[in-house]
Design a protein around this motif. Structure first.
Motif, PDB file in Angstrom:
ATOM      1  N   MET A 106       0.819  -1.209   0.000  1.00  0.00           N
ATOM      2  CA  MET A 106       0.000   0.000   0.000  1.00  0.00           C
ATOM      3  C   MET A 106       0.856   1.264   0.000  1.00  0.00           C
ATOM      4  O   MET A 106       0.590   2.211  -0.740  1.00  0.00           O
ATOM      5  CB  MET A 106      -0.912   0.010   1.219  1.00  0.00           C
ATOM      6  CG  MET A 106      -2.067  -0.964   1.167  1.00  0.00           C
ATOM      7  SD  MET A 106      -3.163  -0.763   2.580  1.00  0.00           S
ATOM      8  CE  MET A 106      -3.708   0.924   2.350  1.00  0.00           C
ATOM      9  N   LEU A 107       1.881   1.294   0.824  1.00  0.00           N
ATOM     10  CA  LEU A 107       2.714   2.483   0.952  1.00  0.00           C
ATOM     11  C   LEU A 107       3.519   2.757  -0.315  1.00  0.00           C
ATOM     12  O   LEU A 107       3.794   3.906  -0.653  1.00  0.00           O
ATOM     13  CB  LEU A 107       3.644   2.337   2.155  1.00  0.00           C
ATOM     14  CG  LEU A 107       2.953   2.275   3.523  1.00  0.00           C
ATOM     15  CD1 LEU A 107       3.985   2.020   4.634  1.00  0.00           C
ATOM     16  CD2 LEU A 107       2.192   3.570   3.797  1.00  0.00           C
ATOM     17  N   ILE A 108       3.911   1.705  -1.026  1.00  0.00           N
ATOM     18  CA  ILE A 108       4.740   1.863  -2.216  1.00  0.00           C
ATOM     19  C   ILE A 108       3.897   2.104  -3.463  1.00  0.00           C
ATOM     20  O   ILE A 108       4.347   2.751  -4.416  1.00  0.00           O
ATOM     21  CB  ILE A 108       5.639   0.613  -2.397  1.00  0.00           C
ATOM     22  CG1 ILE A 108       6.637   0.527  -1.227  1.00  0.00           C
ATOM     23  CG2 ILE A 108       6.396   0.665  -3.728  1.00  0.00           C
ATOM     24  CD1 ILE A 108       7.466  -0.749  -1.217  1.00  0.00           C
ATOM     25  N   SER A 112      -2.310   4.144  -6.261  1.00  0.00           N
ATOM     26  CA  SER A 112      -3.568   3.798  -5.599  1.00  0.00           C
ATOM     27  C   SER A 112      -3.713   4.436  -4.215  1.00  0.00           C
ATOM     28  O   SER A 112      -4.595   4.064  -3.452  1.00  0.00           O
ATOM     29  CB  SER A 112      -3.689   2.272  -5.477  1.00  0.00           C
ATOM     30  OG  SER A 112      -3.636   1.655  -6.745  1.00  0.00           O
ATOM     31  N   TRP A 113      -2.835   5.374  -3.883  1.00  0.00           N
ATOM     32  CA  TRP A 113      -2.902   6.013  -2.565  1.00  0.00           C
ATOM     33  C   TRP A 113      -4.261   6.668  -2.324  1.00  0.00           C
ATOM     34  O   TRP A 113      -4.802   6.597  -1.220  1.00  0.00           O
ATOM     35  CB  TRP A 113      -1.799   7.064  -2.438  1.00  0.00           C
ATOM     36  CG  TRP A 113      -0.481   6.489  -2.001  1.00  0.00           C
ATOM     37  CD1 TRP A 113      -0.188   5.175  -1.775  1.00  0.00           C
ATOM     38  CD2 TRP A 113       0.722   7.217  -1.727  1.00  0.00           C
ATOM     39  NE1 TRP A 113       1.122   5.024  -1.397  1.00  0.00           N
ATOM     40  CE2 TRP A 113       1.697   6.265  -1.350  1.00  0.00           C
ATOM     41  CE3 TRP A 113       1.058   8.561  -1.776  1.00  0.00           C
ATOM     42  CZ2 TRP A 113       3.006   6.637  -1.014  1.00  0.00           C
ATOM     43  CZ3 TRP A 113       2.354   8.939  -1.446  1.00  0.00           C
ATOM     44  CH2 TRP A 113       3.321   7.979  -1.069  1.00  0.00           C
ATOM     45  N   LYS A 114      -4.797   7.308  -3.356  1.00  0.00           N
ATOM     46  CA  LYS A 114      -6.077   7.995  -3.214  1.00  0.00           C
ATOM     47  C   LYS A 114      -7.155   7.013  -2.780  1.00  0.00           C
ATOM     48  O   LYS A 114      -8.011   7.330  -1.949  1.00  0.00           O
ATOM     49  CB  LYS A 114      -6.464   8.674  -4.527  1.00  0.00           C
ATOM     50  CG  LYS A 114      -7.743   9.489  -4.450  1.00  0.00           C
ATOM     51  CD  LYS A 114      -8.040  10.192  -5.768  1.00  0.00           C
ATOM     52  CE  LYS A 114      -9.309  11.016  -5.687  1.00  0.00           C
ATOM     53  NZ  LYS A 114      -9.603  11.706  -6.969  1.00  0.00           N
ATOM     54  N   ALA A 246      -1.981  -5.743  -4.129  1.00  0.00           N
ATOM     55  CA  ALA A 246      -2.480  -5.847  -2.757  1.00  0.00           C
ATOM     56  C   ALA A 246      -3.358  -7.074  -2.576  1.00  0.00           C
ATOM     57  O   ALA A 246      -3.369  -7.693  -1.510  1.00  0.00           O
ATOM     58  CB  ALA A 246      -3.254  -4.586  -2.387  1.00  0.00           C
ATOM     59  N   MET A 247      -4.092  -7.462  -3.623  1.00  0.00           N
ATOM     60  CA  MET A 247      -4.919  -8.657  -3.535  1.00  0.00           C
ATOM     61  C   MET A 247      -4.054  -9.915  -3.497  1.00  0.00           C
ATOM     62  O   MET A 247      -4.301 -10.837  -2.720  1.00  0.00           O
ATOM     63  CB  MET A 247      -5.893  -8.734  -4.719  1.00  0.00           C
ATOM     64  CG  MET A 247      -6.830  -9.944  -4.647  1.00  0.00           C
ATOM     65  SD  MET A 247      -7.904 -10.086  -6.100  1.00  0.00           S
ATOM     66  CE  MET A 247      -8.925  -8.631  -5.900  1.00  0.00           C
ATOM     67  N   ALA A 300      -5.453  -0.386 -11.942  1.00  0.00           N
ATOM     68  CA  ALA A 300      -4.998   0.693 -11.088  1.00  0.00           C
ATOM     69  C   ALA A 300      -3.728   0.357 -10.372  1.00  0.00           C
ATOM     70  O   ALA A 300      -3.098   1.219  -9.798  1.00  0.00           O
ATOM     71  CB  ALA A 300      -6.099   1.042 -10.067  1.00  0.00           C
ATOM     72  N   ALA A 301      -3.371  -0.886 -10.390  1.00  0.00           N
ATOM     73  CA  ALA A 301      -2.192  -1.323  -9.640  1.00  0.00           C
ATOM     74  C   ALA A 301      -0.960  -1.307 -10.502  1.00  0.00           C
ATOM     75  O   ALA A 301      -1.053  -1.321 -11.713  1.00  0.00           O
ATOM     76  CB  ALA A 301      -2.414  -2.721  -9.083  1.00  0.00           C
TER      77      ALA A 301
END
Length: 301
Positions: A106-108, A112-114, A246-247, A300-301
């Protein structure tokens, strides 16, 4: 979700969950980077040989270059950190620290931060997950108070390894001109070769005693080659090509549970009460975090 995708997820869930214990057994006979080198080089050579036999030609320099970077980050440095750390910490402890990976994803993943940080459940999951890690660390290090700093180093190396592993996973998503199997075989081969070079520089060939390696270590090595390195790694790279990172990283939600069960039932590893609380909080945090990821579009990833 299709049966093929479900099978691939089961591979990274179950097989990778048991490889933590497999590494622990293999280390009873092999130094860490010799183990890595034999594991990945053998798997890479087997896959490359099979592909060449089937008529597929190795791709050009740019593909080798990209897969080399992925192989070094994911395998030599990522799995290498795990293998090195398991000299000082148990397989269950290593699996629990590896549960940090979804948070690093998530952080990297700036694109997709938004989405990630606009979701309160996702943010709360991060906070809870890291709180659980602090509880786990506090109890893990307290149990070994008065001993050397090997366990502290092991945990720090594990954290570093999870970050590098995630960086490699993102890099491996970049398209190449080669097939999925060729990409994986090149990553394995390069990751193994670099590991053997490190083993040579560190003098591991001078300390290994081939005649004293127990059968359990040889068996663990075979398991790591065919299941951990070929089947599970292939499933992971394939899933990264069709699913959001992330999935795919949800395997770190299942892996600690599988690792704890395997370590307890097979190796007799035990968790203290504080460690058990820590892993419970971590798993809750990872689960909350990943509830939001299944809505994220792969593009998006």
């Amino acid at each position: 979700m299709k049966l093929k995708e479900i099978s691939a997820f089961l591979c990274i869930y179950i097989i990778w969950g048991t490889t933590f214990l497999g590494i622990s057994y293999a280390l009873k006979g092999f130094p860490p980077f010799i183990l890595l080198g034999l594991r990945f080089t053998t798997a890479g050579v087997l896959l490359l040989s099979w592909l060449i036999y089937k008529g597929e030609k190795p791709a050009g320099f740019e593909t080798w270059k990209q897969n080399s970077i992925s192989g070094i980050l994911i395998l030599t440095m990522g799995i290498g950190s795990l293998t090195y750390a398991e000299q000082y910490i148990t397989s269950t402890e290593a699996a629990i620290v590896a549960a940090l990976e979804p948070f690093w994803f998530m952080l990297i993943d700036k694109k997709s931060w938004k989405f990630y940080f606009a979701n309160k459940i996702s943010v709360l999951g991060i906070i809870i997950g890291f709180a659980g890690l602090l509880i786990f660390f506090r109890d893990s290090l307290a149990v070994q108070a008065g001993m050397d700093h090997g366990r502290t180093v092991g945990f720090m190396v594990m954290i570093f390894g999870t970050i590098v592993w995630v960086l490699g996973a993102f890099h491996s998503k970049k398209p190449t001109k080669a097939s999925l199997l060729m990409n994986v075989s090149q990553q394995l081969f390069i990751g193994g070769v670099i590991s053997l070079i490190i083993a040579t520089v560190q003098g591991e060939w001078h300390v290994i005693q081939w005649g004293a390696i127990p059968l359990a270590s040889w068996s663990a090595l075979v398991y790591l080659i065919f299941f951990g390195s070929i089947l599970a790694h292939l499933s992971f790279i394939w899933l990264l090509s069709i699913k959001p990172p992330a999935m795919v990283s949800t395997h770190t939600f299942i892996n600690p549970i599988v690792a704890v069960l395997a370590g307890t039932l097979i190796a007799g590893e035990a968790l203290s009460f504080g460690q058990a609380i820590g892993i419970t909080v971590i798993v809750i945090g990872v689960a909350m975090n990943n509830l939001t990821q299944f809505k994220l579009d792969p593009s998006a990833a």
